[in-house]
Structures are given as structure tokens and as C-alpha cells.
Design an enzyme around this catalytic site. Structure first.
Site, PDB file in Angstrom:
ATOM      1  N   ARG A  14      42.833  49.857  23.346  1.00 10.49           N
ATOM      2  CA  ARG A  14      41.585  50.320  22.881  1.00 10.49           C
ATOM      3  C   ARG A  14      41.704  50.975  21.196  1.00 10.49           C
ATOM      4  NH1 ARG A  14      38.818  55.291  25.751  1.00 10.49           N
ATOM      5  NH2 ARG A  14      40.834  56.149  25.422  1.00 10.49           N
ATOM      6  N   ASP A  35      47.543  53.186  27.054  1.00  7.80           N
ATOM      7  CA  ASP A  35      47.198  53.114  25.611  1.00  7.80           C
ATOM      8  C   ASP A  35      48.108  54.334  24.777  1.00  7.80           C
ATOM      9  OD1 ASP A  35      45.262  51.398  26.434  1.00  7.80           O
ATOM     10  OD2 ASP A  35      43.785  52.916  26.405  1.00  7.80           O
ATOM     11  N   THR A  49      47.694  57.203  30.574  1.00  8.72           N
ATOM     12  CA  THR A  49      46.997  56.056  29.968  1.00  8.72           C
ATOM     13  C   THR A  49      48.094  54.873  29.307  1.00  8.72           C
ATOM     14  OG1 THR A  49      45.597  55.077  28.118  1.00  8.72           O
ATOM     15  CG2 THR A  49      46.398  57.274  27.793  1.00  8.72           C
TER      16      THR A  49
HETATM   17  O1  F6P Z   1      42.362  52.662  28.497  1.00  4.59           O
HETATM   18  C1  F6P Z   1      43.202  51.513  29.048  1.00  4.59           C
HETATM   19  C2  F6P Z   1      42.574  50.434  29.130  1.00  4.59           C
HETATM   20  O2  F6P Z   1      43.445  49.429  29.650  1.00  4.59           O
HETATM   21  C3  F6P Z   1      42.303  49.909  27.692  1.00  4.59           C
HETATM   22  O3  F6P Z   1      43.581  49.397  27.155  1.00  4.59           O
HETATM   23  C4  F6P Z   1      41.293  48.896  27.753  1.00  4.59           C
HETATM   24  O4  F6P Z   1      40.503  48.635  26.465  1.00  4.59           O
HETATM   25  C5  F6P Z   1      40.301  49.231  28.823  1.00  4.59           C
HETATM   26  O5  F6P Z   1      41.026  50.191  29.559  1.00  4.59           O
HETATM   27  C6  F6P Z   1      40.096  48.332  29.836  1.00  4.59           C
HETATM   28  O6  F6P Z   1      39.082  48.815  30.543  1.00  4.59           O
HETATM   29  P1  F6P Z   1      38.559  48.115  32.127  1.00  4.59           P
HETATM   30  O7  F6P Z   1      39.614  48.260  32.964  1.00  4.59           O
HETATM   31  O8  F6P Z   1      37.387  48.815  32.281  1.00  4.59           O
HETATM   32  O9  F6P Z   1      38.211  46.721  31.597  1.00  4.59           O
END
Ligand code: F6P
Length: 360
Positions: free
Chosen positions: A185, A141, A139
Site C-alpha cells: 500500500r 504491509d 498486515t
Molecule cells: O493491506 C494488505 C494488502 O495486501 C495491500 O498490500 C494491498 O494493496 C491490498 O491489501 C490488496 O487488497 P485486496 O486484497 O483487496 O486486493
């Protein structure tokens, strides 16, 4: 001869293809095993999507390629599958047994799952039902517990830092305040580390609810001291004001689906009213998830992939590969999904404060 499967779940991250390559090469060269790819994460496993056969002699282009050649699904769980009835109502049912049946039908001796907390949680529950699964932490994050770092984070950090470097030169030219919203996140790892690396004056993270007056005071003090007439502010997408709520880009009425985003604009609007400078906002978004992994992420993903195959050979089901110090070790999936946040009193935040950076 064993046959192992690999799937990539959750949001993509730079380094997923590097893990796939390391798994395929290690399985082939060290153990003489076959590896097949499951497309679109657990959703694809359940849907019975065609498998991907990997040729161990043709993996070179996976090393540096961003995204995941297997595709990934960011929503959905075999334990919570939505079924929409004719009257429009939705019911959630547990189809986890189908996931295990599908693994058996594919003659898989083991499954390697590369994912974040959502994917590793699903894997952990499937192991409880008899699934032979090991995990690899992915991740941008960097919020999984038990591992010092997840792959994808270093690439996102580089992208965010480069964005700050670029914003700095235009901020300086126009004497502006530049606000950069980054992902992460509910964790402030990207904001904190990029903010320090990119020379931010203020860093707003979910772990430290902020008071906008503190940020205004910092920016105005820099200007009135005559040191410089521009400022950089980094805001994590999960940041919130003291006594405030997080900001969502999208949220359905039942709040079954929420996506963080937009707090940078709120911060920009508030700053506009309290600083004597023009304010501009940049939301970096999915740029942080794309592109080629950095050398460090390639190295980490390679280390994780090779170790995951070793864990399969040792039948260490229910474990996830983790980096602790210099060592790549197995940790229980149950511990990894407890999440890791920035410690507001910790050394990293204190070091940043020593530089004069405010956290609001
Ligand atoms: O968990 C990785 C992430 O990029 C987070 O930082 C972000 O909040 C989320 O995924 C965004 O998700 P999506 O790709 O569904 O918009």
C-alpha cells in the site's frame, strides 16, 4: 466463565489462524473461558452469520495454516454502511449500534479483533461506544504504528525475497532487467527489506518519489563497467514519480474504491526506452498474502494471541497488542492507527544506499 469472540478483518495475512489458535488455547488453558469465532469480520457480525465454536483440543491444524478459517471482509464499516435506494442512489448510514447489540446477543464478555488500520479504527470507535474490544495487529504491509512489526510481514518478505532470487537467475541468463512489483500500500517496507535481502540495484518506494533517469543511470553504469549485464529493480505498488501520481489497477469514477497496482509496468516501459537491455516485469500480487506463515510469524502471532487474552483478563479495552523490542505490551488503538512509514533519511535507507542501491 467468560465467553469471548474473535474476528479477523481486512485483507488476510499469514498468521491469522495462528492467532486464533493462541487465543483459543490461552483462554481455555489459562482462564477456562470459551471462544467463539465471528465469520467475515464486522460484516459477518452485522449480518448475523453463524458463529464458529472452537474446540480447544483440535487446534493443531491452525498453527501453520495460511489465510483465516473465519473469513475476512476487506471493505465495509458499521459506521459507513451503503444502502442502495430504488432510484439507484447510495446512502451511507451508521449501524454501529447494531454491532454492539449483536455482541450482546451473542453473550460476549469481550471481543478480540485481528486486523490492520481499517479494522482497528472500527474497533477503536466501537470501544468509544462501550465495546469491550482489544486488538491484534495484522498486515503484510507492516504499516501500523506503535508496534515494531505486524505478523504476516515476515512471510510476505520471504515470498518477495524468494521471487527476487528466482528472477536473478533468469535475469543473469538473458542479461535482462527484471522489475518486481510488490505490495505494501502506501508503505515501502516489503520493497525495501526484500530489495536489500534479494540484491536489488534499485528500490522504488512510496516514501521517496522517484526520477526514472536515476534508475536508468544506475543500470547502465553497472553494464558499462562490465560488472554484470543484468539488474533487479523492486517497485512498491504505492511508488510514484516525482510530481507524479500513484498507479491504480482499479478505480471507480467516484474514486470511492481504488486499488493500487500496475506501477511496475510503467517503470518497465520507461526503462525499456533508456537501458540497452530487455526488460521484463513481474507483479507478485496476492502470492505475498497466501501460504503458510514463517516460523517468525507463527511465533509473533502466538505471542500476540496469548497477550490479547491477558489484556481481556485485565479489561484493557481499546488497547492493541504491540511488540516493542522484546516486550509484548498494550498500546492505545488510537496511536496504532496513525501508521508507520519508511523514513527516507532513516538508517535502513542509508544502509541500502551504502550498498549502492538507488531509490530513484
Ligand atoms: O493491506 C494488505 C494488502 O495486501 C495491500 O498490500 C494491498 O494493496 C491490498 O491489501 C490488496 O487488497 P485486496 O486484497 O483487496 O486486493
Amino acid at each position: 466463565m467468560k465467553r469471548i469472540g474473535i474476528l479477523t478483518g481486512g485483507g488476510d495475512a499469514p498468521g491469522l489462524n495462528t492467532v486464533i489458535r493462541a487465543v483459543v488455547l490461552t483462554a481455555h488453558n489459562r482462564y477456562g473461558w470459551d471462544v467463539i469465532g465471528i465469520q467475515e469480520g464486522f460484516d459477518g457480525l452485522l449480518a448475523g452469520l453463524p458463529i464458529v465454536e472452537f474446540d480447544a483440543h483440535k487446534t493443531r491444524d491452525l498453527l501453520s495454516r495460511g489465510g483465516t478459517v473465519l473469513g475476512a471482509a476487506n471493505r465495509g464499516s458499521p459506521f459507513h454502511r451503503p444502502i442502495t435506494h430504488a432510484d439507484g442512489t447510495t446512502e451511507y448510514i451508521d449501524v454501529s449500534h447494531e454491532a454492539l447489540e449483536r455482541m450482546a446477543a451473542l453473550h460476549l464478555d469481550a471481543l478480540i479483533v485481528a486486523g490492520g488500520d481499517g479494522t482497528i479504527s472500527i474497533a477503536h470507535r466501537l470501544v468509544g461506544l462501550g465495546g469491550k474490544i482489544v486488538g491484534v495487529p495484522k498486515t503484510i504491509d507492516n504499516d501500523l504504528a506503535e508496534t515494531d512489526i505486524t505478523f504476516g510481514f515476515d512471510t510476505a518478505l520471504q515470498t518477495a525475497t524468494e521471487a527476487l532470487d528466482r528472477l536473478q537467475t533468469t535475469a543473469e541468463s538473458h542479461h535482462r532487467v527484471m522489475v518486481l512489483e510488490v505490495m505494501g500500500r502506501n508503505a515501502g517496507w516489503i520493497a525495501l527489506t526484500a530489495g536489500v535481502a534479494g540484491g536489488a540495484d534499485a528500490i522504488l518506494i512510496p516514501e521517496i518519489p522517484f526520477d526514472i533517469n536515476v534508475v536508468c543511470a544506475k543500470i547502465n553504469a553497472i553494464r558499462s563497467a562490465g560488472r554484470r549485464r543484468y539488474s533487479l529493480v523492486v517497485v512498491a505498488e504505492g511508488a510514484r514519480m516525482v510530481d507524479g501520481e500513484q498507479t491504480y489497477a482499479i478505480k471507480d469514477t467516484a474514486e470511492t474504491y481504488k486499488r493500487l497496482g500496475g506501477v511496475g509496468y510503467n517503470v518497465g516501459n520507461m526503462l525499456k526506452d533508456c537501458v540497452e537491455a530487455e526488460v521484463r516485469v513481474t507483479v507478485l500480487g496476492h502470492v505475498q498474502r497466501g501460504g503458510s506463515p514463517t516460523p517468525r510469524d507463527r511465533w509473533l502471532a502466538t505471542q500476540f494471541g496469548t497477550t490479547a487474552v491477558e489484556l481481556v483478563s485485565q479489561e484493557q479495552w481499546g488497547t492493541m497488542v504491540a511488540l516493542q523490542g522484546e516486550r509484548t505490551i498494550p498500546v492505545p488503538m488510537a496511536d496504532a492507527i496513525k501508521m508507520k512509514f519508511v523514513d527516507p533519511q532513516g538508517e535502513l535507507v542509508q544502509r541500502a544506499r551504502s550498498l549502492g542501491i538507488v531509490f530513484g
